[in-house]
Design a protein around this motif. Structure first.
Motif, mmCIF file in Angstrom:
data_model
loop_
_atom_site.group_PDB
_atom_site.id
_atom_site.type_symbol
_atom_site.label_atom_id
_atom_site.label_comp_id
_atom_site.label_asym_id
_atom_site.label_seq_id
_atom_site.Cartn_x
_atom_site.Cartn_y
_atom_site.Cartn_z
ATOM 1 N N PRO A 50 10.031 74.217 15.106
ATOM 2 C CA PRO A 50 10.629 75.266 15.199
ATOM 3 C C PRO A 50 12.099 75.890 15.224
ATOM 4 O O PRO A 50 12.266 77.153 14.985
ATOM 5 N N ILE A 51 12.779 75.108 15.123
ATOM 6 C CA ILE A 51 14.399 76.322 16.027
ATOM 7 C C ILE A 51 14.859 75.835 14.167
ATOM 8 O O ILE A 51 15.802 76.769 14.132
ATOM 9 N N ALA A 52 14.402 75.163 13.322
ATOM 10 C CA ALA A 52 14.464 75.229 12.271
ATOM 11 C C ALA A 52 14.639 76.200 11.374
ATOM 12 O O ALA A 52 16.550 76.382 10.541
ATOM 13 N N ALA A 78 16.665 67.225 20.932
ATOM 14 C CA ALA A 78 17.043 67.086 23.151
ATOM 15 C C ALA A 78 17.488 67.760 22.958
ATOM 16 O O ALA A 78 18.807 67.349 23.482
ATOM 17 N N ARG A 79 17.693 69.052 22.955
ATOM 18 C CA ARG A 79 18.829 70.363 23.987
ATOM 19 C C ARG A 79 17.592 70.790 23.687
ATOM 20 O O ARG A 79 16.501 71.378 23.658
ATOM 21 N N LEU A 80 18.377 71.914 25.040
ATOM 22 C CA LEU A 80 16.966 73.083 26.005
ATOM 23 C C LEU A 80 16.583 74.320 24.215
ATOM 24 O O LEU A 80 15.890 74.323 24.725
ATOM 25 N N THR A 100 9.994 65.780 21.446
ATOM 26 C CA THR A 100 11.129 66.192 21.249
ATOM 27 C C THR A 100 11.344 64.232 21.346
ATOM 28 O O THR A 100 10.922 63.241 22.016
ATOM 29 N N PHE A 101 12.899 64.413 20.504
ATOM 30 C CA PHE A 101 12.817 63.058 20.407
ATOM 31 C C PHE A 101 14.969 63.082 20.229
ATOM 32 O O PHE A 101 14.981 63.728 20.080
ATOM 33 N N ILE A 102 15.053 61.842 19.986
ATOM 34 C CA ILE A 102 16.945 61.422 20.141
ATOM 35 C C ILE A 102 16.754 59.950 19.517
ATOM 36 O O ILE A 102 16.033 59.043 19.702
ATOM 37 N N GLY A 103 17.638 59.733 18.350
ATOM 38 C CA GLY A 103 18.196 58.381 18.318
ATOM 39 C C GLY A 103 18.894 57.887 18.896
ATOM 40 O O GLY A 103 19.594 58.378 19.766
ATOM 41 N N THR A 104 17.887 56.718 19.346
ATOM 42 C CA THR A 104 18.212 55.324 20.762
ATOM 43 C C THR A 104 19.170 54.005 19.796
ATOM 44 O O THR A 104 20.219 53.273 20.949
HETATM 45 C C1 LIG Z 1 13.147 61.210 11.543
HETATM 46 C C2 LIG Z 1 13.015 63.522 11.434
HETATM 47 O O1 LIG Z 1 12.582 63.191 10.410
HETATM 48 S S1 LIG Z 1 14.680 63.417 12.993
HETATM 49 C C3 LIG Z 1 13.167 65.267 11.774
HETATM 50 C C4 LIG Z 1 14.740 65.485 10.461
HETATM 51 N N1 LIG Z 1 13.959 67.083 10.343
HETATM 52 C C5 LIG Z 1 15.087 67.694 10.100
HETATM 53 O O2 LIG Z 1 16.088 68.016 10.228
HETATM 54 C C6 LIG Z 1 14.574 69.690 9.718
HETATM 55 C C7 LIG Z 1 14.763 70.418 10.465
HETATM 56 N N2 LIG Z 1 16.491 70.292 10.911
HETATM 57 C C8 LIG Z 1 17.216 71.378 10.037
HETATM 58 O O3 LIG Z 1 16.711 72.325 9.507
HETATM 59 C C9 LIG Z 1 18.849 72.329 10.476
HETATM 60 O O4 LIG Z 1 19.009 70.284 10.451
HETATM 61 C C10 LIG Z 1 18.558 72.021 11.752
HETATM 62 C C11 LIG Z 1 18.087 73.666 12.410
HETATM 63 C C12 LIG Z 1 18.201 71.289 13.140
HETATM 64 C C13 LIG Z 1 20.601 71.116 12.582
HETATM 65 O O5 LIG Z 1 20.897 72.162 11.749
HETATM 66 P P1 LIG Z 1 22.616 72.745 12.071
HETATM 67 O O6 LIG Z 1 22.486 73.539 13.672
HETATM 68 O O7 LIG Z 1 23.258 73.507 10.843
HETATM 69 O O8 LIG Z 1 22.735 71.215 12.031
HETATM 70 P P2 LIG Z 1 23.030 69.968 11.310
HETATM 71 O O9 LIG Z 1 22.184 69.312 10.512
HETATM 72 O O10 LIG Z 1 23.918 70.056 9.849
HETATM 73 O O11 LIG Z 1 23.154 68.518 12.209
HETATM 74 C C14 LIG Z 1 22.606 68.222 12.815
HETATM 75 C C15 LIG Z 1 22.689 68.603 14.451
HETATM 76 O O12 LIG Z 1 21.863 67.701 15.241
HETATM 77 C C16 LIG Z 1 21.916 67.020 15.678
HETATM 78 N N3 LIG Z 1 20.821 66.198 16.400
HETATM 79 C C17 LIG Z 1 19.358 65.363 15.664
HETATM 80 N N4 LIG Z 1 19.407 64.606 16.324
HETATM 81 C C18 LIG Z 1 19.561 65.254 17.424
HETATM 82 C C19 LIG Z 1 18.648 65.692 18.757
HETATM 83 N N5 LIG Z 1 17.816 64.294 18.663
HETATM 84 N N6 LIG Z 1 19.036 65.571 19.782
HETATM 85 C C20 LIG Z 1 20.251 66.497 20.075
HETATM 86 N N7 LIG Z 1 20.537 66.300 18.410
HETATM 87 C C21 LIG Z 1 20.347 66.085 17.469
HETATM 88 C C22 LIG Z 1 23.037 66.045 15.334
HETATM 89 O O13 LIG Z 1 23.915 65.234 16.226
HETATM 90 C C23 LIG Z 1 24.075 67.155 14.828
HETATM 91 O O14 LIG Z 1 24.544 68.101 15.752
HETATM 92 P P3 LIG Z 1 26.233 68.737 15.487
HETATM 93 O O15 LIG Z 1 25.454 70.314 14.496
HETATM 94 O O16 LIG Z 1 26.457 69.519 17.054
HETATM 95 O O17 LIG Z 1 27.476 67.274 15.144
#
Ligand SMILES: CC(=O)SCCNC(=O)CCNC(=O)[C@H](O)C(C)(C)COP(=O)(O)OP(=O)(O)OC[C@H]1O[C@@H](n2cnc3c(N)ncnc32)[C@H](O)[C@@H]1OP(=O)(O)O
Ligand SMILES: CC(C)C(=O)C(=O)O
Length: 519
Positions: A50-52, A78-80, A100-104
């Motif tokens: 949803p935040i994408a 992993a962001r509020l 919710t997820f984060i890379g470990t």
């Molecule tokens: C394994 C997977 O499939 S994970 C899911 C992957 N899917 C996607 O990424 C699709 C949707 N993503 C997007 O539309 C965009 O990446 C958004 C809107 C979420 C974020 O966009 P932006 O703010 O421009 O950040 P960008 O994509 O350049 O970088 C990712 C940011 O998320 C951070 N991040 C990545 N994963 C996580 C996480 N699990 N928890 C917290 N932060 C995270 C990165 O450190 C980076 O942060 P930074 O901007 O402070 O350095």
């Protein structure tokens, strides 16, 4: 608590699947796919991130409002603010979930530059926050399969204590092997306090072609949720394919006695729809849903299948909603399959007739990759219209075409005697018809010349119909061939034979030759 052998199916076609480069779907397409997933009995639909984007938010929230059976889940980092936005989107579902997820793994911890302890705190805070919003929370340690085991156990325990109800173990980069996939789940179940209170999920990628095997191995070790996508769509080489794991468990109940809630008869339809809307065609030999998955082209297989379908089929096409014929006619087919196929099409052939048609069929199959029903019908029409008993027979043809004119050279048998001619014309068909007229002069007037492509493709057969008129009598001919000019001359000659036959029938003294026309 769910039945211990019930495996939940978590479909992420609309989230991870949509992450395939180029697979973006429109809002309406996402709603349609979500409806199909809901109808087929998918337990959890991950509808988006949803935040994408605004679009992702709208899609998740609209899907949440309409789902009847499935739990609707959204993904959040992993962001509020991510978690809040996710909840905003899924909250109206009859059964919402926050994921919710984060890379470990060490590589992923380095990206936000967090120590192990700092990351542990982030996990506690974010999972607790999610759980305060929603009582159905899934947490994923991204790149779990490359995370140190001790640390993985530690963070999984933190997430469970913070309220996660499902712990998903992703093989984010498709690196693991089945034995490791099983060992990892077993290790977590044994070592993590509270592990038996939650559901472990497996989320595999197919970078080494092991996504299905890894998911099933994890289930064998105790995971009870499989994350998957239709057609295996997903990042890079894709995710575990829903149709593969579901059918594997259905077919191999002897060694995988697990149940899902999936109505497998809906698989084919949704696979086709996902292929259309994502623009990702399914590879022909893809397990379960590939075009060839239930097709038999070689004679020995076809003969076996006709005698007992189980000789070469381990599941019924109808089980996945496929009701089409399983015999593909082609150059490797034998007489048994040809006879059966023609019978299906309404032609009952005796042995001699079959022999003749089989020779023509093989000749056609040598020239044409796929033989469709329409080709066989055309072949039967052609066989009936042009026989070895005919007074006029086409023996050989060569046509030269180019921007500087067309010339045809034709050899024919006229009552058994070979005659030849070379003529020019206004186009190749005209040139070859001029040859026929030179070899067999006639007053017959061409009343109709029609070409019709029997199937698609540049190797399609053309069926040509010709109608001639002479002294008030009508003679028609039809012929099919991948070569339109050859089909044309055969149709023309067929019409002449017919005219001749008719004129003899109306002249009782004539020497009537028996000709077996069936047009
Ligand atoms: C394994 C997977 O499939 S994970 C899911 C992957 N899917 C996607 O990424 C699709 C949707 N993503 C997007 O539309 C965009 O990446 C958004 C809107 C979420 C974020 O966009 P932006 O703010 O421009 O950040 P960008 O994509 O350049 O970088 C990712 C940011 O998320 C951070 N991040 C990545 N994963 C996580 C996480 N699990 N928890 C917290 N932060 C995270 C990165 O450190 C980076 O942060 P930074 O901007 O402070 O350095
Ligand atoms: C977000 C997680 C589950 C993921 O898609 C992955 O690790 O592949």
């Amino acid at each position: 608590m769910i039945d211990k052998n019930r495996v939940l199916i978590f479909d992420t076609t609309l989230r991870d699947g949509e992450q395939s480069p180029g697979a973006t779907m429109t809002h309406d397409e996402k709603l349609e796919i979500a409806d199909l997933l809901d109808e087929m009995g998918v337990d959890i639909i991950e509808a988006g991130f949803p935040i994408a984007s605004e679009g992702d938010f709208e899609a998740v929230s609209d899907i949440a409002k309409r789902a009847k059976f499935s739990t609707i889940c959204g993904l959040a980092r992993a962001r509020l603010p991510d978690i809040d936005r996710c909840w905003e989107a899924v909250q109206h579902a009859q059964s919402p979930r926050i994921h919710t997820f984060i890379g470990t793994s060490p590589l992923h911890r380095a990206i936000p530059n967090l120590t192990m302890d700092e990351m542990a705190d982030v996990i506690h805070e974010t999972v607790s926050h999610a759980r305060n919003l929603c009582d159905n929370v899934q947490w994923s340690p991204m790149d779990a399969t490359r995370t140190e085991h001790d640390y993985l156990c530690r963070v999984v325990e933190i997430a469970i204590k913070a309220g996660a109800t499902t712990i998903n173990i992703p093989d984010t980069v498709g690196y693991t092997a089945p034995v490791e996939s099983a060992d990892l789940i077993r290790m977590l179940l044994e070592r993590v306090p509270g592990a038996d209170e939650i559901i472990f999920a497996t989320h595999c990628h197919n970078d080494l072609g092991m996504a299905t095997a890894n998911a099933l191995a994890a289930v064998d070790a105790g995971a009870r949720q499989i994350e998957c996508t239709i057609n295996g769509l997903g990042e890079r080489a894709g995710n575990t394919a829903l149709e593969e794991v579901v059918m594997a468990m259905k077919v191999r109940q002897d060694i995988m006695p697990y149940q899902t809630h999936i109505d497998t008869t809906k698989i084919m339809n949704i696979s086709r729809r996902v292929a259309q809307v994502s623009g990702f065609p399914v590879q022909f030999n893809k397990a379960i849903v590939g075009k060839n998955a239930f097709l038999h082209e070689s004679g020995i297989h076809q003969d076996g299948v006709l005698k007992n379908v189980e000789t070469f089929e381990i599941m019924k096409p109808a089980d996945i909603g496929l009701n089409e014929a399983n015999i593909a006619m082609g150059k490797h087919s034998g007489r048994a399959a040809l006879r059966a196929k023609l019978k299906d099409l309404g032609y009952e052939l005796g042995d001699n007739q079959l022999k003749d048609v089989f020779v023509r069929f093989k000749a056609l199959a040598d020239r044409k990759k796929e033989i469709y029903d329409e080709d066989l019908i055309a072949l039967m029409t052609d066989s009936a219209a042009n026989t070895a008993d005919d007074y006029l027979q086409v023996k050989w043809l060569r046509v030269v075409c180019g921007s500087d004119g067309q010339e045809a050279e034709l050899k024919m048998l006229v009552d058994g005697e070979e005659k030849s001619s070379k003529c020019q014309g206004d186009g190749p068909v005209d040139a070859v018809f001029n040859c026929v007229k030179e070899i067999y002069p006639t007053q017959a007037k061409l009343k109709l010349y029609q070409v019709h492509a029997v199937t698609e493709g540049t190797d399609a057969q053309a069926t040509v119909s010709v109608r001639l008129e002479e002294d008030g009598r009508i003679g028609t001919g039809a012929a099919s061939d991948t070569d339109t000019i050859l089909a044309s001359v055969k149709a023309y000659v067929g019409a002449l034979n017919r005219l001749r036959f008719r004129s003899q029938k109306t002249a009782p003294d004539a020497d009537v030759k028996t000709v077996s026309y069936k047009l």
